[in-house]
Design an enzyme around this catalytic site. Structure first.
Site, PDB file in Angstrom:
ATOM      1  N   SER A 158       0.876  -1.182   0.000  1.00  0.00           N
ATOM      2  CA  SER A 158       0.000   0.000   0.000  1.00  0.00           C
ATOM      3  C   SER A 158       0.907   1.224   0.000  1.00  0.00           C
ATOM      4  CB  SER A 158      -0.855   0.020   1.258  1.00  0.00           C
ATOM      5  OG  SER A 158      -1.456   1.282   1.435  1.00  0.00           O
TER       6      SER A 158
ATOM      7  N   TYR B  54      -1.584  -1.927  10.239  1.00  0.00           N
ATOM      8  CA  TYR B  54      -1.615  -1.939   8.776  1.00  0.00           C
ATOM      9  C   TYR B  54      -0.336  -1.384   8.144  1.00  0.00           C
ATOM     10  CZ  TYR B  54      -3.774  -1.573   4.135  1.00  0.00           C
ATOM     11  OH  TYR B  54      -4.067  -1.706   2.799  1.00  0.00           O
TER      12      TYR B  54
HETATM   13  N1  NAP Z   1      -8.872  -0.184  -1.214  1.00  0.00           N
HETATM   14  C1  NAP Z   1      -7.833   0.539  -0.843  1.00  0.00           C
HETATM   15  O1  NAP Z   1      -7.953   1.762  -0.635  1.00  0.00           O
HETATM   16  C2  NAP Z   1      -6.467  -0.120  -0.718  1.00  0.00           C
HETATM   17  C3  NAP Z   1      -5.341   0.694  -0.687  1.00  0.00           C
HETATM   18  C4  NAP Z   1      -4.077   0.107  -0.568  1.00  0.00           C
HETATM   19  C5  NAP Z   1      -3.950  -1.251  -0.480  1.00  0.00           C
HETATM   20  N2  NAP Z   1      -5.075  -2.045  -0.509  1.00  0.00           N
HETATM   21  C6  NAP Z   1      -4.882  -3.497  -0.391  1.00  0.00           C
HETATM   22  O2  NAP Z   1      -5.447  -4.138  -1.522  1.00  0.00           O
HETATM   23  C7  NAP Z   1      -5.846  -5.475  -1.170  1.00  0.00           C
HETATM   24  C8  NAP Z   1      -7.252  -5.714  -1.687  1.00  0.00           C
HETATM   25  O3  NAP Z   1      -8.137  -4.843  -1.013  1.00  0.00           O
HETATM   26  P1  NAP Z   1      -9.465  -4.265  -1.687  1.00  0.00           P
HETATM   27  O4  NAP Z   1      -9.349  -2.801  -1.668  1.00  0.00           O
HETATM   28  O5  NAP Z   1      -9.756  -4.946  -2.952  1.00  0.00           O
HETATM   29  O6  NAP Z   1     -10.514  -4.668  -0.529  1.00  0.00           O
HETATM   30  P2  NAP Z   1     -11.884  -5.501  -0.568  1.00  0.00           P
HETATM   31  O7  NAP Z   1     -12.748  -5.030  -1.690  1.00  0.00           O
HETATM   32  O8  NAP Z   1     -12.419  -5.442   0.814  1.00  0.00           O
HETATM   33  O9  NAP Z   1     -11.400  -6.989  -0.904  1.00  0.00           O
HETATM   34  C9  NAP Z   1     -10.646  -7.720   0.033  1.00  0.00           C
HETATM   35  C10 NAP Z   1     -10.571  -9.166  -0.412  1.00  0.00           C
HETATM   36  O10 NAP Z   1      -9.818  -9.905   0.569  1.00  0.00           O
HETATM   37  C11 NAP Z   1     -10.541 -11.068   0.909  1.00  0.00           C
HETATM   38  N3  NAP Z   1     -10.260 -11.480   2.280  1.00  0.00           N
HETATM   39  C12 NAP Z   1     -10.307 -10.710   3.405  1.00  0.00           C
HETATM   40  N4  NAP Z   1     -10.062 -11.460   4.491  1.00  0.00           N
HETATM   41  C13 NAP Z   1      -9.829 -12.729   4.033  1.00  0.00           C
HETATM   42  C14 NAP Z   1      -9.545 -13.966   4.674  1.00  0.00           C
HETATM   43  N5  NAP Z   1      -9.448 -14.065   6.014  1.00  0.00           N
HETATM   44  N6  NAP Z   1      -9.374 -15.081   3.913  1.00  0.00           N
HETATM   45  C15 NAP Z   1      -9.495 -15.000   2.558  1.00  0.00           C
HETATM   46  N7  NAP Z   1      -9.770 -13.856   1.893  1.00  0.00           N
HETATM   47  C16 NAP Z   1      -9.949 -12.738   2.636  1.00  0.00           C
HETATM   48  C17 NAP Z   1     -12.018 -10.679   0.726  1.00  0.00           C
HETATM   49  O11 NAP Z   1     -12.793 -11.837   0.436  1.00  0.00           O
HETATM   50  P3  NAP Z   1     -13.828 -12.558   1.432  1.00  0.00           P
HETATM   51  O12 NAP Z   1     -14.415 -11.510   2.331  1.00  0.00           O
HETATM   52  O13 NAP Z   1     -14.813 -13.192   0.501  1.00  0.00           O
HETATM   53  O14 NAP Z   1     -12.985 -13.558   2.159  1.00  0.00           O
HETATM   54  C18 NAP Z   1     -11.940  -9.808  -0.522  1.00  0.00           C
HETATM   55  O15 NAP Z   1     -11.990 -10.614  -1.680  1.00  0.00           O
HETATM   56  C19 NAP Z   1      -5.682  -5.579   0.342  1.00  0.00           C
HETATM   57  O16 NAP Z   1      -4.497  -6.282   0.647  1.00  0.00           O
HETATM   58  C20 NAP Z   1      -5.571  -4.133   0.794  1.00  0.00           C
HETATM   59  O17 NAP Z   1      -4.819  -4.003   1.970  1.00  0.00           O
HETATM   60  C21 NAP Z   1      -6.320  -1.515  -0.629  1.00  0.00           C
END
Ligand code: NAP
Length: 264
Positions: free
Chosen positions: A142, A155
């Site tokens: 991130s 985080y």
């Molecule tokens: N969105 C942002 O602003 C942002 C910024 C920087 C970095 N990121 C990073 O990008 C990545 C993806 O995030 P996103 O923004 O796409 O968020 P999101 O829409 O909430 O998606 C998160 C994904 O992770 C899965 N997940 C969470 N806990 C899990 C577990 N215990 N076992 C298996 N799967 C799990 C969820 O699936 P289920 O709930 O179906 O398990 C979902 O598919 C993350 O690593 C996050 O830290 C996001």
């Protein structure tokens, strides 16, 4: 080898950036193995991608908080003769409550999901990638890892680990045909802030801070194919990282203390 013969394992494919990666790679002809907890969502996405792109798409529902999950995923892959050529370690979330007020099992689960499972999956896919002399790994860090530290959240520390270990692995493995990229998005439209419970705060941020999940996936994929070990997505995030990184550590600390939007 063509993309049609290669398979990408994507964790967290049921929403947000992971689902965007699945759509992007399916359009490029990769076969997929999708992992997350919500099996129905994974199956719906798999049905869509098989129909639209004629790829093979397997799903495996797993909770990556469970320490046995990475081994179970790879056992499923082996049993179904799936060779993992691409690994997108994307599953993640952020807690919101202060460290001292958060029960240890919640903090341990964050570490298991985004540190231990991520690292173990890298380790488990490498024998096959090395044997074939080709592999691509994207680990979701991130822009938080390149920003001032944030009060009370695991985080920033977790994503700093991901940034660091990805560069180390890239140095070790690139001579063997395996590229590793730490992908560093900033605010991205997904379910992330709903899960974190910060939607009210983040919705007040101006639009130029935000990127779509598809843009993040596209930039990340271009970066790993070009062999870039770190990819900060979007112009605003690049500018922010370039501005903050040269600052003295003590000043970064003060900035983090002042600016943290989630501080109680
Ligand atoms: N969105 C942002 O602003 C942002 C910024 C920087 C970095 N990121 C990073 O990008 C990545 C993806 O995030 P996103 O923004 O796409 O968020 P999101 O829409 O909430 O998606 C998160 C994904 O992770 C899965 N997940 C969470 N806990 C899990 C577990 N215990 N076992 C298996 N799967 C799990 C969820 O699936 P289920 O709930 O179906 O398990 C979902 O598919 C993350 O690593 C996050 O830290 C996001």
């Amino acid at each position: 080898m063509t993309n049609q013969n290669r398979t990408a394992l994507i964790t967290g494919a049921s929403a947000g950036i992971g689902a965007a990666f699945a759509r992007h790679l399916a359009a490029e002809g990769y076969n997929l193995l999708l992992v997350a907890r919500r099996a129905e969502r994974l199956q719906d996405l798999a049905d869509e991608l098989k129909r639209d792109h004629g790829i093979r798409c397997d799903v495996f529902a797993a909770d990556l908080n469970d320490p046995s999950a990475p081994a179970a995923i790879m056992a499923f892959a082996d049993a179904n003769e799936i060779a993992v050529d691409v690994l997108i370690n994307n599953a993640g979330l952020s807690g919101k409550t202060a460290f001292a007020d958060t029960p240890w099992p919640t903090l341990a689960a964050e570490i298991q999901l985004m540190v231990t499972a991520l690292t173990e999956l890298c380790h488990r896919v490498l024998p096959g990638m090395r044997a074939r002399g080709w592999g691509r790994i994207i680990n979701l860090s991130s822009v938080a890892a390149l920003s001032p530290p944030a009060a009370s959240l695991l985080y920033t520390g977790i994503k700093s680990y991901v940034l660091n270990i990805s560069q180390s692995l890239d140095m070790e493995l690139k001579p063997q045909g395996i590229h590793v990229t730490a992908l560093c998005p900033g605010f991205t439209y997904s379910e992330f802030h709903d899960v974190m419970g910060t939607r009210d705060t983040t919705d007040k941020l101006p639009g130029f801070f935000w990127q779509g999940a598809d843009a993040v996936a596209r930039e990340g994929w271009q970066a790993v194919m070009k062999g870039k070990p770190v990819c900060v997505t979007g112009m605003v995030n690049k500018l922010m990282a370039a501005t903050v990184r040269p600052l003295p550590v003590a000043l970064q600390y003060r900035l983090g203390d002042r600016l943290n939007p989630f501080k109680e």
